[in-house]
Structures are given as C-alpha cells and as structure tokens.
Enzyme design. Structure first.
Site, PDB file in Angstrom:
ATOM      1  N   HIS A  37       0.839  -1.182   0.000  1.00  0.00           N
ATOM      2  CA  HIS A  37       0.000   0.000   0.000  1.00  0.00           C
ATOM      3  C   HIS A  37       0.885   1.247   0.000  1.00  0.00           C
ATOM      4  O   HIS A  37       2.005   1.225   0.512  1.00  0.00           O
ATOM      5  CB  HIS A  37      -0.941   0.004   1.211  1.00  0.00           C
ATOM      6  CG  HIS A  37      -2.219  -0.730   0.957  1.00  0.00           C
ATOM      7  ND1 HIS A  37      -2.904  -1.402   1.945  1.00  0.00           N
ATOM      8  CD2 HIS A  37      -2.954  -0.892  -0.177  1.00  0.00           C
ATOM      9  CE1 HIS A  37      -4.006  -1.953   1.430  1.00  0.00           C
ATOM     10  NE2 HIS A  37      -4.049  -1.648   0.147  1.00  0.00           N
ATOM     11  N   ASP A  63       1.122   3.876   1.626  1.00  0.00           N
ATOM     12  CA  ASP A  63       1.645   4.457   2.862  1.00  0.00           C
ATOM     13  C   ASP A  63       2.705   3.570   3.508  1.00  0.00           C
ATOM     14  O   ASP A  63       3.217   3.903   4.578  1.00  0.00           O
ATOM     15  CB  ASP A  63       0.511   4.719   3.856  1.00  0.00           C
ATOM     16  CG  ASP A  63      -0.216   3.457   4.277  1.00  0.00           C
ATOM     17  OD1 ASP A  63      -0.563   2.660   3.384  1.00  0.00           O
ATOM     18  OD2 ASP A  63      -0.451   3.266   5.486  1.00  0.00           O
TER      19      ASP A  63
END
Length: 294
Positions: free
Chosen positions: A82, A84
């Site tokens: 992902h 982040d």
C-alpha cells in the site's frame, strides 16, 4: 476504532519501545492511517533492518536516516505495498545501499478501474520472502509470516529474540483492518487471523507492533476479539438479507451507526468482501447489483 489522539504526535522522533526496536512516525495522518505510518528500525549492534519504510516523504526519509545513524542497513523490509508503506523503500535503498526484501510485488488480475489506486506500483524487491524464511543481522532474526487477506501479498515479521511480531496492517493498534476486493480476500483474512491466534500465547508472540496505533500487549485476546467481530458482521449481513434482498450501499447505515462519511467507501468494500466470501461458501448469491440469501 480508536479516536485520534490530540497533537502533538511524535512525528519524526525516534521512540524505543524495547531494546531491539526503534519506531519513527511518518507525517501522513489520515482517516485510514491514524496518526501516520510507523516505520520500525530493528537492531542495536551496528546492523539494522527497516520495516515498512513508509511514504516517499523527504522529511520522513531524513528522520529514518537519523534513526539508523552509523549502522549498516541489512534489509529494507515491506509487509505489503500500500502507498503508505513501501514507496520510501527505493529512495532509502539509494541512500543506504540496502536491498529491498519482503513481500512480493502486487499483481491484480482485473480490469476494474482504479483497482490498484492504493498500491505502490513502483515497488521492486531484490528478494521476496516465503513463509518461514528469515533475514538476520547482528543480534536479531526476522522471520516472515505469510498473512494474506488485507492484501494478497501481506507478510508479518517475527522478531525471534524478543517475541515481537510486526503486523503491518493485518492487525492494527487502533482499528480493524480494511479488506478491499479484488485483491483483499475475507476468507484469506480470517484464515490469517486464525494463524496468528494459534501463534500467540505463553510461548508465542508476546507483543504486536503494527504500522498504525499503539503496541498490542495482549495479542491473543485482541485477535480472538477480531475474529468474533468479523463473525458478528457476517451474521448481520445474513440477517439483513434474510429480511429482504439488498444492494451494497443499503447495508452501511444499518451496520455502521455514526460512521465518518469519509469511511463510507471503505465500509462498503468491507461488506462486499464478506458478501464475496459468503457467496463462495454457498450462503448468498448476487443478481446484477442485488444480493440475496440462498
């Protein structure tokens, strides 16, 4: 879901929850990341690993380099891809010369629009760890634990010397994990939770360090509660469909009272993941946009 604590947050500061573990909070707070992504630096004797390097933010990378100091980075390890979690891997590798190790690159076999929007498509590991494989440095061993569900490529990392488990987003210290099809899979997620439940206990994982939220000091108790929570959601869906067939958006106001409107899309995806799992198990079916019990 925990309330986001008031500022100031320890963004960019080095915190040390235990002797082998340092933690640095990235400057990317949001309704999905809590106060931000927590990057961990493991090791204290001149050789370290960096777990979940986080977003490609210059100030975060500089904070990580300060936390690393004069140590050699043996590996930059990613639990999943992902956006982040893994984008800082490449610039950090360029600065340190360390290999990128951990989860596999993500491959989504679908033509649905924006299906990989949340993922880091630039992620290119030098080595992919299989379940049970380890990275070692002076005084530490990190072993991969395959935990698909939140994403198909999700790994946790077990620090064998201390009994800590770095759980990425599979188990978090502030909220339950979001499972978003087509890559997220509720059946896999539940199986991975059961795997972690079996690992925890007196002789198993002692504490969880997740990418978001506080350390989890009673992991077996929390995982048991998470499994129960998902079973309750499943029963809610079956009860609501027992009343009448429904389309996906209709579930949300009935199941999530007082939900932050910014999380409506995530809630719909979580319900969809449950519906797909129930369909696979022969309990519900779909006709165009409408779901019903069988």
């Amino acid at each position: 879901m925990a309330q986001i604590p008031p500022k100031p947050w320890p963004t960019g500061k080095v915190e040390r929850p235990e002797p082998l573990v340092a933690r640095v909070l990235a400057p990317n707070p949001s309704p999905y990341t809590f106060t931000g992504t927590q990057t961990y630096v493991v090791g204290t004797e001149g050789e370290v690993a960096v777990i979940d390097p986080g977003p490609d933010e210059p100030e975060h990378i500089e904070a990580l380099l300060a936390a690393i100091g004069d140590s050699t980075v043996v590996a930059i390890m990613c639990t999943h891809t992902h956006r982040d979690h893994s984008p800082a891997a490449a610039p950090l590798a360029a600065r340190t010369g360390a290999p990128i190790v951990g989860c596999a690159p993500l491959v989504i076999n679908t033509d649905l629009p924006r299906s990989d929007e949340a993922f880091d498509t630039t992620y290119a590991p030098d080595r992919v760890l299989e379940d049970g494989e380890a990275m070692t440095g002076r005084g530490w061993t990190l072993r991969a634990v395959h935990t698909p569900g939140h994403t198909s490529n999700h790994l946790c990392f077990s620090l064998e010397e201390s009994g800590a488990l770095f759980t990425g987003d599979h188990v978090m210290g502030w909220s339950t994990s979001v499972v978003v099809p087509p890559d997220g899979d509720m059946g896999d997620y539940m199986a991975s939770l059961d795997k972690l439940y079996q690992r925890a206990g007196e002789d198993g994982d002692r504490v969880y360090y997740s990418a978001h939220g506080a350390p989890i000091e009673k992991p077996r108790q929390l995982v048991r509660g998470m499994i129960g929570h998902r079973r309750q959601r499943e029963n809610q869906i079956l009860r609501l469909l027992g009343e009448e067939p429904r389309q996906l958006p209709e579930f949300i106001p009935l199941m999530y009272k007082g939900l932050d409107p910014r999380l409506d899309g995530a809630a719909q995806m979580s319900v969809k993941a449950h519906l797909i799992d129930l369909e696979r198990r022969g309990l519900v079916s779909q006709s165009e946009e409408t779901w019903q019990t069988i």
